[in-house]
Design a protein around this motif. Structure first.
Motif, PDB file in Angstrom:
ATOM      1  N   SER A  98       0.837  -1.212   0.000  1.00 42.98           N
ATOM      2  CA  SER A  98       0.000   0.000   0.000  1.00 42.98           C
ATOM      3  C   SER A  98       0.868   1.256   0.000  1.00 42.98           C
ATOM      4  N   ARG A 126     -11.725  -2.004 -12.262  1.00 46.76           N
ATOM      5  CA  ARG A 126     -12.628  -2.009 -11.107  1.00 46.76           C
ATOM      6  C   ARG A 126     -12.352  -3.139 -10.132  1.00 46.76           C
ATOM      7  N   THR A 131      -6.704  -2.323  -2.136  1.00 43.97           N
ATOM      8  CA  THR A 131      -5.751  -1.370  -1.569  1.00 43.97           C
ATOM      9  C   THR A 131      -5.153  -0.480  -2.657  1.00 43.97           C
ATOM     10  N   LEU A 133      -6.715   0.510  -5.324  1.00 42.93           N
ATOM     11  CA  LEU A 133      -7.754   1.501  -5.660  1.00 42.93           C
ATOM     12  C   LEU A 133      -7.874   2.548  -4.558  1.00 42.93           C
ATOM     13  N   TYR A 134      -7.812   2.106  -3.304  1.00 44.50           N
ATOM     14  CA  TYR A 134      -7.955   3.051  -2.179  1.00 44.50           C
ATOM     15  C   TYR A 134      -6.821   4.085  -2.205  1.00 44.50           C
ATOM     16  N   VAL A 135      -5.604   3.603  -2.421  1.00 48.43           N
ATOM     17  CA  VAL A 135      -4.466   4.529  -2.448  1.00 48.43           C
ATOM     18  C   VAL A 135      -4.570   5.436  -3.682  1.00 48.43           C
ATOM     19  N   GLN A 137      -7.273   6.449  -5.080  1.00 47.66           N
ATOM     20  CA  GLN A 137      -8.282   7.483  -4.777  1.00 47.66           C
ATOM     21  C   GLN A 137      -7.652   8.625  -3.992  1.00 47.66           C
ATOM     22  N   SER A 138      -6.823   8.271  -3.035  1.00 48.62           N
ATOM     23  CA  SER A 138      -6.175   9.284  -2.204  1.00 48.62           C
ATOM     24  C   SER A 138      -5.231  10.143  -3.047  1.00 48.62           C
ATOM     25  N   GLN A 373     -17.111  -8.228  -5.427  1.00 51.45           N
ATOM     26  CA  GLN A 373     -16.731  -6.816  -5.444  1.00 51.45           C
ATOM     27  C   GLN A 373     -17.465  -6.182  -6.612  1.00 51.45           C
ATOM     28  N   SER A 374     -18.060  -5.036  -6.391  1.00 49.73           N
ATOM     29  CA  SER A 374     -18.652  -4.271  -7.489  1.00 49.73           C
ATOM     30  C   SER A 374     -19.701  -5.078  -8.246  1.00 49.73           C
TER      31      SER A 374
ATOM     32  N   SER B 252      -3.950   5.411   2.397  1.00 54.58           N
ATOM     33  CA  SER B 252      -5.236   4.769   2.689  1.00 54.58           C
ATOM     34  C   SER B 252      -5.250   3.327   2.220  1.00 54.58           C
ATOM     35  N   TRP B 254      -5.675  -0.894   2.566  1.00 48.43           N
ATOM     36  CA  TRP B 254      -6.886  -1.657   2.882  1.00 48.43           C
ATOM     37  C   TRP B 254      -7.039  -1.965   4.359  1.00 48.43           C
ATOM     38  N   HIS B 257      -9.189   0.395   6.263  1.00 47.17           N
ATOM     39  CA  HIS B 257     -10.567   0.503   5.771  1.00 47.17           C
ATOM     40  C   HIS B 257     -11.545   0.052   6.864  1.00 47.17           C
ATOM     41  N   THR B 264     -14.698  -3.710  -0.967  1.00 43.35           N
ATOM     42  CA  THR B 264     -15.443  -2.716  -1.735  1.00 43.35           C
ATOM     43  C   THR B 264     -14.481  -1.888  -2.582  1.00 43.35           C
ATOM     44  N   THR B 265     -15.032  -1.242  -3.575  1.00 46.09           N
ATOM     45  CA  THR B 265     -14.189  -0.469  -4.493  1.00 46.09           C
ATOM     46  C   THR B 265     -13.746   0.848  -3.876  1.00 46.09           C
ATOM     47  N   ASP B 266     -14.582   1.429  -3.029  1.00 43.28           N
ATOM     48  CA  ASP B 266     -14.275   2.759  -2.483  1.00 43.28           C
ATOM     49  C   ASP B 266     -13.734   2.686  -1.056  1.00 43.28           C
ATOM     50  N   TYR B 267     -12.773   3.560  -0.801  1.00 46.43           N
ATOM     51  CA  TYR B 267     -12.191   3.617   0.538  1.00 46.43           C
ATOM     52  C   TYR B 267     -13.146   4.264   1.519  1.00 46.43           C
TER      53      TYR B 267
END
Lengths: 422, 422
Positions: A98, A126, A131, A133-135, A137-138, A373-374, B252, B254, B257, B264-267
């Motif tokens: 991460s 998607r 992790t 995707l989360y990073v 997003q940040s 997921q999704s 951020s 996982w 979270h 999930t896709t979003d944090y």
């Protein structure tokens, strides 16, 4: 039809079979979760003990020099480099996946801003591991970028337009085991001026990877899956020599400084990959990781990753074929095409995935469950590790699955009780 | 004049003396570098072996649940919290000090921007440990802030104006051992609307710390110094419950979270301090850290940190007094005032600091050298660890120093050869 006896013969003739002895595997267990936590190498316990008692206990602070602790992230990094087509001095062990995603995404955006200014999209997929995707997003939020996610059945090439700064993909998908064509996609990205970030968590040590041959830009990966480094093992980061000196990643800790022990007030990044180290290296964890990586390098006289890949494909092909032949009610989510399949087979079913995995674990067949997921279905994952998975293990696992389903054993309510970690 | 016989009596009467048996210390060594790498606790080797062989080797992936790996960063965090005046659930083990500085500085700037908008200065001190300054430079650059550094002899209170968003200080200075008044400075900062970040690397486990009593905002610290967690041990991060839920730190991963295994896709940040975890916890390193923290908690029946502090002050006072009495040519850089001194004594000399430290190490007296920073002199550091340092150790160390100087032994050229790690 294949029989168990046939498979016992395959094992007897398997030139890689002796590598299984490199591991301490518990009796009565078929371990098909090396894609989540690799098994314990036989060398690790003694090596960790040596680090703790001799290097730390007796050598104390002096072991930073005398036991080579200060070079450990680079020494182990060079070994991992051999598994992923990178050169010596290009890859370093540091932090977690991460944290490394954060470093390389920031660096990739900086390279993109310099070489193809004005772009503001990070493109990913998607069902990439959350992790990542989360990073992303940040990082996107911090940089005023948009994170755009393609669907798993889309071709990334169709979305590589001149808004995209960075394309971040996981080489082998954690859910399905589907493998991207790293070289082809990287070439398409580069044609459009896009910088690539590859997550190798499910590919390093599982499939041949050639970062140099693919002309990739950035890569990261974890130590505790196919590299057998142990729970929460340090991760690693690779940066193409084209880019390594062009940007100082923001987690600018002292161990990435050009001269950490000069104790200067201002940060001056070390040349090359060393600047991707942040804090003091995790010595015990990195020593354990080295033992794990050594199990893969031990396969080099047997043909190395090419030979391991051939066995892995035979194992996963067998798993899928046996499920088709002997068990009903499951869809095989992993690609049947060898070219597109990593080292796992994922199954789906309209109901019961969690309980079926638990029922198998109770029988000593350890795979795992991943929640849908999704809007995608829940999956049952079975990872094969050609270093220690035998062909009869595949037979026995599918046989246990057949029995679990035929007996309705999985409907026992104890198998539906959710644990904290799935 | 104090004699060695007097000090042997002090040791014989020292109620904390039995705690030394909690450590595996090499014979013939006086270890005065626990402020750089704490010594090996006697319990650690067996515990690490248990984690490797039983939990990982036999338990495999199931140990995330059955061995409580998933809760480890919080369980050990709660233990560290007891040493630094924090409540349960407020402190978590994660990553390195450098990475945690990045998290809390970003968070502190966000809190400052919300509560006292329009400020753009991060204030610190020029001889703060370099990694803190390096990371602060990076954060300042990313946020368009200015990093302003006061001189070590300045009073921070004089510089707390309404341009300052965040004040970041190390509670006990790594060079001199000088200790700030955490409660007083925090109160002065708060009066001016300034958010505080405290680095506890040289104070947790060395001096009593009361984060709650000081109404501090953010704190970080390392595991491998006075907490005896081992080389490259994971670090920790504390956030005041006033702030913990107000900002999602940018790394951020996982494991921070709210529901990591929902995939999930979003944090969605976990509530409280859990969001300061990023990637998968370093299980082996955190287990070793727990053994180290337990050595300090073992002092609780003997009076805990208060009793350890009393002994630490007696040890450092003795060290400074004996240097004054018995060795010439050194200045004592550490404060003589007990209130201002951490758990170390630093000496300076116009020349030869490095070689003198090496000559002492050759005699089995292990202190360390720190290169002069920002025009300040090179220092010889001697850390005392009241869990295992004896009063006779202080006598013997100063006696060795006296002999090294009187004999000119330190001028032997082998002691001037610089090692990679000093």
């Amino acid at each position: 039809m294949t029989t168990r006896e046939d498979l016992a013969k395959w094992d007897a003739q398997d030139p890689l079979a002796p590598l299984r002895d490199l591991f301490d595997l518990p009796a009565g267990t078929i371990y098909l979760d090396g894609n989540s936590l690799g098994a314990l190498p036989r060398a690790t316990a003694a090596r960790v003990q040596e680090v703790v008692t001799r290097e730390w206990g007796a050598g104390l602070i002096g072991s930073w020099n005398s036991a080579g602790w200060i070079d450990l992230p680079h020494r182990v990094g060079d070994k991992i480099a051999r598994l992923v087509g990178a050169g010596p001095g290009e890859l370093v062990v540091a932090d977690s996946t991460s944290v490394n995603v954060y470093k390389v995404l920031k660096a990739a955006l900086a390279i993109a801003a310099a070489d193809a200014p004005g772009r503001n999209v990070i493109l990913s997929e998607r069902t990439n591991f959350p992790t990542d995707l989360y990073v992303a997003q940040s990082v996107a939020r911090e940089h005023g970028c948009e994170l755009v996610l393609i669907e798993p059945d889309e071709d990334p090439a169709d979305r590589l337009d001149d808004r995209v700064a960075v394309l971040m993909l996981t080489h082998v998908n954690y859910r399905t085991g589907r493998m991207w064509d790293m070289a082809g996609i990287t070439a398409q990205a580069h044609e459009r001026g896009i910088v690539t970030v590859w997550d190798l968590c499910h590919s390093a040590g599982a499939v041949p990877v050639d970062l140099t041959g693919a002309a990739a830009d950035f890569a990261i990966g974890c130590g505790y899956k196919f590299l057998n480094g142990g729970p929460g093992s340090p991760a690693y980061v690779w940066v193409s020599p084209r880019h390594a000196d062009r940007f100082a990643q923001p987690l600018s800790g002292w161990m990435g400084h050009a001269a950490p022990f000069a104790f200067t007030t201002d940060y001056e990044p070390a040349p090359g990959i060393a600047r991707y180290v942040s804090g003091t290296p995790a010595v015990i964890g990195t020593a354990a990781l080295e033992c794990g990586v050594d199990t893969l390098l031990a396969a080099e006289p047997y043909g190395g990753m090419v030979a391991l890949r051939e066995k892995s494909l035979a194992l996963t092909r067998l798993f899928a074929d046996l499920v088709d032949e002997r068990v009903s009610g499951f869809d095989i989510e992993s690609p049947r095409d060898d070219e597109q399949r990593g080292s796992q087979v994922s199954l789906t079913r309209p109901e019961g995935a969690y309980a079926i995995v638990q029922a198998l674990i109770a029988r000593g067949v350890i795979g795992d469950f991943r929640a849908g997921q999704s809007g995608l279905p829940d999956i049952l994952r079975f990872g094969v590790t050609p270093l220690y998975t035998r062909f009869v293990d595949v037979w026995d696992s599918v046989e246990h699955l057949r029995q679990v389903m035929e007996s309705d054993e999985w409907r026992d309510e104890r198998f539906s009780q959710r644990l904290a970690v799935t």
